[in-house]
Motif scaffolding. Structure first.
Motif, PDB file in Angstrom:
ATOM      1  N   ALA A 146      32.835  -4.421   4.144  1.00 26.24           N
ATOM      2  CA  ALA A 146      32.926  -5.758   4.717  1.00 26.24           C
ATOM      3  C   ALA A 146      31.660  -6.585   4.587  1.00 26.24           C
ATOM      4  CB  ALA A 146      33.291  -5.657   6.204  1.00 26.24           C
ATOM      5  N   LEU A 147      30.501  -5.947   4.308  1.00 25.14           N
ATOM      6  CA  LEU A 147      29.235  -6.672   4.402  1.00 25.14           C
ATOM      7  C   LEU A 147      28.119  -5.922   3.695  1.00 25.14           C
ATOM      8  CD1 LEU A 147      27.574  -9.003   5.806  1.00 25.14           C
ATOM      9  CD2 LEU A 147      27.281  -7.423   7.734  1.00 25.14           C
ATOM     10  N   ARG A 148      27.225  -6.702   3.064  1.00 22.36           N
ATOM     11  CA  ARG A 148      25.941  -6.172   2.592  1.00 22.36           C
ATOM     12  C   ARG A 148      24.843  -6.967   3.281  1.00 22.36           C
ATOM     13  NH1 ARG A 148      28.525  -7.456  -2.343  1.00 22.36           N
ATOM     14  NH2 ARG A 148      29.487  -5.662  -3.367  1.00 22.36           N
ATOM     15  N   VAL A 149      23.845  -6.256   3.824  1.00 17.45           N
ATOM     16  CA  VAL A 149      22.721  -6.926   4.479  1.00 17.45           C
ATOM     17  C   VAL A 149      21.408  -6.335   3.991  1.00 17.45           C
ATOM     18  CG1 VAL A 149      23.952  -7.618   6.580  1.00 17.45           C
ATOM     19  CG2 VAL A 149      22.875  -5.363   6.468  1.00 17.45           C
ATOM     20  N   VAL A 150      20.378  -7.182   3.978  1.00 17.74           N
ATOM     21  CA  VAL A 150      19.028  -6.758   3.614  1.00 17.74           C
ATOM     22  C   VAL A 150      18.056  -7.298   4.657  1.00 17.74           C
ATOM     23  CG1 VAL A 150      17.134  -7.097   1.974  1.00 17.74           C
ATOM     24  CG2 VAL A 150      19.428  -6.591   1.129  1.00 17.74           C
ATOM     25  N   PRO A 151      17.339  -6.435   5.387  1.00 19.05           N
ATOM     26  CA  PRO A 151      16.278  -6.916   6.265  1.00 19.05           C
ATOM     27  C   PRO A 151      14.989  -7.106   5.466  1.00 19.05           C
ATOM     28  CG  PRO A 151      16.559  -4.552   6.552  1.00 19.05           C
ATOM     29  CD  PRO A 151      17.559  -4.979   5.506  1.00 19.05           C
ATOM     30  N   ASP A 228      21.861 -18.813  -6.694  1.00 18.91           N
ATOM     31  CA  ASP A 228      22.835 -19.389  -5.763  1.00 18.91           C
ATOM     32  C   ASP A 228      22.476 -18.914  -4.356  1.00 18.91           C
ATOM     33  OD1 ASP A 228      24.997 -20.199  -4.276  1.00 18.91           O
ATOM     34  OD2 ASP A 228      26.521 -19.383  -5.613  1.00 18.91           O
ATOM     35  N   ILE A 229      21.754 -19.742  -3.618  1.00 14.73           N
ATOM     36  CA  ILE A 229      21.244 -19.371  -2.301  1.00 14.73           C
ATOM     37  C   ILE A 229      21.628 -20.437  -1.290  1.00 14.73           C
ATOM     38  CG2 ILE A 229      19.193 -18.865  -0.920  1.00 14.73           C
ATOM     39  CD1 ILE A 229      17.761 -18.023  -3.436  1.00 14.73           C
ATOM     40  N   THR A 230      22.128 -19.996  -0.131  1.00  9.46           N
ATOM     41  CA  THR A 230      22.347 -20.911   0.988  1.00  9.46           C
ATOM     42  C   THR A 230      21.437 -20.498   2.140  1.00  9.46           C
ATOM     43  OG1 THR A 230      24.171 -19.532   1.788  1.00  9.46           O
ATOM     44  CG2 THR A 230      24.734 -21.400   0.374  1.00  9.46           C
ATOM     45  N   GLY A 231      20.971 -21.496   2.889  1.00  8.72           N
ATOM     46  CA  GLY A 231      20.125 -21.198   4.023  1.00  8.72           C
ATOM     47  C   GLY A 231      18.875 -22.055   4.034  1.00  8.72           C
ATOM     48  N   PRO A 232      18.041 -21.849   5.039  1.00 11.62           N
ATOM     49  CA  PRO A 232      18.206 -20.861   6.101  1.00 11.62           C
ATOM     50  C   PRO A 232      19.331 -21.225   7.067  1.00 11.62           C
ATOM     51  CG  PRO A 232      16.255 -22.208   6.497  1.00 11.62           C
ATOM     52  CD  PRO A 232      16.769 -22.593   5.155  1.00 11.62           C
ATOM     53  N   LEU A 233      20.099 -20.191   7.433  1.00  9.62           N
ATOM     54  CA  LEU A 233      21.273 -20.364   8.278  1.00  9.62           C
ATOM     55  C   LEU A 233      21.028 -19.788   9.667  1.00  9.62           C
ATOM     56  CD1 LEU A 233      23.925 -19.121   5.690  1.00  9.62           C
ATOM     57  CD2 LEU A 233      23.321 -21.498   6.185  1.00  9.62           C
ATOM     58  N   SER A 234      21.750 -20.304  10.622  1.00  8.85           N
ATOM     59  CA  SER A 234      21.694 -19.744  11.971  1.00  8.85           C
ATOM     60  C   SER A 234      22.355 -18.372  11.958  1.00  8.85           C
ATOM     61  CB  SER A 234      22.413 -20.678  12.943  1.00  8.85           C
ATOM     62  OG  SER A 234      22.369 -20.157  14.254  1.00  8.85           O
ATOM     63  N   GLY A 242      35.186 -15.414   8.363  1.00  9.65           N
ATOM     64  CA  GLY A 242      35.224 -16.577   7.488  1.00  9.65           C
ATOM     65  C   GLY A 242      33.907 -16.809   6.786  1.00  9.65           C
ATOM     66  N   ALA A 243      32.792 -16.626   7.493  1.00 10.87           N
ATOM     67  CA  ALA A 243      31.478 -16.839   6.888  1.00 10.87           C
ATOM     68  C   ALA A 243      31.194 -15.805   5.806  1.00 10.87           C
ATOM     69  CB  ALA A 243      30.399 -16.786   7.974  1.00 10.87           C
ATOM     70  N   ARG A 244      31.613 -14.559   6.025  1.00  6.38           N
ATOM     71  CA  ARG A 244      31.301 -13.499   5.069  1.00  6.38           C
ATOM     72  C   ARG A 244      31.983 -13.705   3.717  1.00  6.38           C
ATOM     73  NH1 ARG A 244      32.695 -10.163   9.443  1.00  6.38           N
ATOM     74  NH2 ARG A 244      34.369  -9.205   8.210  1.00  6.38           N
ATOM     75  N   ASN A 246      31.815 -16.235   1.969  1.00  7.99           N
ATOM     76  CA  ASN A 246      31.048 -17.200   1.188  1.00  7.99           C
ATOM     77  C   ASN A 246      29.792 -16.620   0.550  1.00  7.99           C
ATOM     78  OD1 ASN A 246      32.806 -19.398   1.828  1.00  7.99           O
ATOM     79  ND2 ASN A 246      31.857 -19.497   3.858  1.00  7.99           N
ATOM     80  N   TYR A 247      29.532 -15.327   0.749  1.00  4.31           N
ATOM     81  CA  TYR A 247      28.330 -14.747   0.141  1.00  4.31           C
ATOM     82  C   TYR A 247      28.559 -13.276  -0.198  1.00  4.31           C
ATOM     83  CZ  TYR A 247      27.402 -13.224   5.000  1.00  4.31           C
ATOM     84  OH  TYR A 247      27.497 -12.679   6.257  1.00  4.31           O
ATOM     85  N   ASP A 248      27.700 -12.766  -1.091  1.00  2.00           N
ATOM     86  CA  ASP A 248      27.758 -11.363  -1.499  1.00  2.00           C
ATOM     87  C   ASP A 248      26.758 -10.508  -0.746  1.00  2.00           C
ATOM     88  OD1 ASP A 248      29.719 -11.719  -3.677  1.00  2.00           O
ATOM     89  OD2 ASP A 248      28.121 -12.889  -4.614  1.00  2.00           O
ATOM     90  N   VAL A 249      25.719 -11.131  -0.215  1.00  5.25           N
ATOM     91  CA  VAL A 249      24.726 -10.408   0.570  1.00  5.25           C
ATOM     92  C   VAL A 249      24.085 -11.377   1.552  1.00  5.25           C
ATOM     93  CG1 VAL A 249      22.815 -10.816  -1.051  1.00  5.25           C
ATOM     94  CG2 VAL A 249      22.732  -8.808   0.451  1.00  5.25           C
ATOM     95  N   ALA A 250      23.722 -10.857   2.713  1.00  3.64           N
ATOM     96  CA  ALA A 250      22.984 -11.638   3.708  1.00  3.64           C
ATOM     97  C   ALA A 250      21.558 -11.101   3.783  1.00  3.64           C
ATOM     98  CB  ALA A 250      23.646 -11.538   5.074  1.00  3.64           C
ATOM     99  N   ILE A 251      20.584 -11.983   3.538  1.00  4.14           N
ATOM    100  CA  ILE A 251      19.183 -11.625   3.672  1.00  4.14           C
ATOM    101  C   ILE A 251      18.737 -12.019   5.076  1.00  4.14           C
ATOM    102  CG2 ILE A 251      16.849 -11.931   2.777  1.00  4.14           C
ATOM    103  CD1 ILE A 251      18.714 -10.699   0.727  1.00  4.14           C
ATOM    104  N   CYS A 252      18.257 -11.047   5.833  1.00 10.22           N
ATOM    105  CA  CYS A 252      17.840 -11.288   7.205  1.00 10.22           C
ATOM    106  C   CYS A 252      16.331 -11.155   7.327  1.00 10.22           C
ATOM    107  CB  CYS A 252      18.546 -10.314   8.141  1.00 10.22           C
ATOM    108  SG  CYS A 252      20.355 -10.497   8.120  1.00 10.22           S
ATOM    109  N   MET A 253      15.796 -11.620   8.434  1.00  9.21           N
ATOM    110  CA  MET A 253      14.349 -11.669   8.576  1.00  9.21           C
ATOM    111  C   MET A 253      13.766 -10.418   9.233  1.00  9.21           C
ATOM    112  SD  MET A 253      13.484 -14.457   7.086  1.00  9.21           S
ATOM    113  CE  MET A 253      14.901 -14.253   5.968  1.00  9.21           C
ATOM    114  N   TYR A 254      14.581  -9.690  10.002  1.00 10.96           N
ATOM    115  CA  TYR A 254      14.058  -8.498  10.667  1.00 10.96           C
ATOM    116  C   TYR A 254      15.182  -7.495  10.866  1.00 10.96           C
ATOM    117  CZ  TYR A 254      15.715 -11.090  14.809  1.00 10.96           C
ATOM    118  OH  TYR A 254      16.474 -11.802  15.703  1.00 10.96           O
TER     119      TYR A 254
END
Length: 318
Positions: A146-151, A228-234, A242-244, A246-254
């Motif tokens: 369902a999701l890929r994330v990178v801190p 292809d980058i969107t952000g910075p997002l809340s 629905g948000a997921r 629209n992207y292949d990975v979410a880059i997070c800050m921490y």
């Protein structure tokens, strides 16, 4: 087809039993070899001692045996096993580097035992693997269906995030992630969503200036290079279904900004992937679980997912 090499991890944890459970599920699907001391496998495990990683037994777990010098007691890590645990990781990497294996899947380690028994000088698996590869910069990804994330920053106190989070670190994280999505996941034009650091992504500077002063300029520079980058997002609106889409990975800050959503969506099936290495490495997204080791109740779902993901990534590179 070359096998996936599984390093044993901490013998007193659940690593050996989830490796066997994963092999039982995957033995007709993916060739596997296990590196460790066979006396640490669950009692009754059918195994085939081999010296050649190509010698895969069709009905037994193929084991490249290492003598750790003694049995393991579930739930009680023994520093005497530390050198063997470290050597199993290094040997698995060497197999991939030589072409004898397609990827490495690492079972969880116990850092304290490695320090006590072998003066292990690395914060964890990821840093040791980077050193074996001669790579300066790697990225941790957590992935499930369902999701890929990178801190961007990982295992540091929250109070240190702001000083650690630099334009250079964020740029490197984005570039490594983008390249890995193309090479290892077969995504020709990755769509990357980037979270802000502050609530509401700073809300135009009213809740923090990091988005304006650092994050947005980095994203603008990479967009100018064609990414292809969107952000910075809340971050509080990035992870619903629905948000997921629209992207292949979410880059997070921490750390928690990334790991809370993925562990909420798929606690058992998440996979830890190290990006930026010249070889493929995955791992189950959990620890040694000393409290349940040896009781026959450990859930192998994450190990199975990690092995399957390693195989898919290897297919993408072929």
């Amino acid at each position: 087809m070359q096998p996936i090499a599984i390093s044993c991890g901490e013998p007193a944890g659940i690593g050996p039993e989830i490796a066997v459970a994963a092999w039982e599920v995957l033995k007709s699907e993916i060739p596997l070899i296990w590196l460790g001391d066979p006396q640490h496998l669950p009692r009754g495990t059918p195994y085939h001692p081999a010296t050649d990683p190509a010698d895969i037994h069709p009905f037994k777990l193929t084991v490249l045996a290492r003598d750790f010098g003694g049995p393991a007691t579930p739930g009680q890590p023994d520093p005497a096993h530390a050198k063997g645990v470290i050597a199993a990781i290094a040997d698995a990497v060497a197999l991939v580097q030589s072409g004898a294996a397609r990827a490495v899947c690492t079972a969880p380690i116990h850092k304290a035992a490695l320090i006590d028994g072998a003066d292990f000088a690395y914060p964890g698996h990821t840093e040791y693997l980077a050193a074996l590869a001669g790579t300066d910069q790697v990225v941790m990804m957590l992935a499930c269906d369902a999701l890929r994330v990178v801190p961007t920053t990982i295992h540091i106190p929250l109070a240190e995030v702001r000083n650690t989070l630099t334009a250079s670190l964020l740029t490197d994280t984005l570039l490594i992630t983008h390249a890995a999505l193309r090479r290892d996941f077969g995504i020709a034009k990755p769509r990357i969503a980037v979270a802000g650091l502050n609530p509401h992504a700073g809300e135009d500077g009213k809740m923090g200036n990091e988005e304006i002063e650092m994050i947005t300029p980095v994203l603008s520079a990479l967009r100018a290079q064609g990414m292809d980058i969107t952000g910075p997002l809340s971050a509080d609106t990035m992870f619903h279904a629905g948000a997921r889409k629209n992207y292949d990975v979410a880059i997070c800050m921490y750390h928690d900004q990334a790991l809370i959503p993925i562990k909420t969506l798929d606690f058992s099936g998440g996979v830890n992937v190290t990006l930026g290495l010249p070889f493929i490495r995955t791992s189950p997204d959990h620890g040694t679980a000393f409290d349940i080791a040896g009781k026959g109740v450990a859930d192998a779902t994450s190990m199975i997912a990690a092995i399957r993901m390693a195989a898919k990534m290897a297919d993408a590179r072929d």
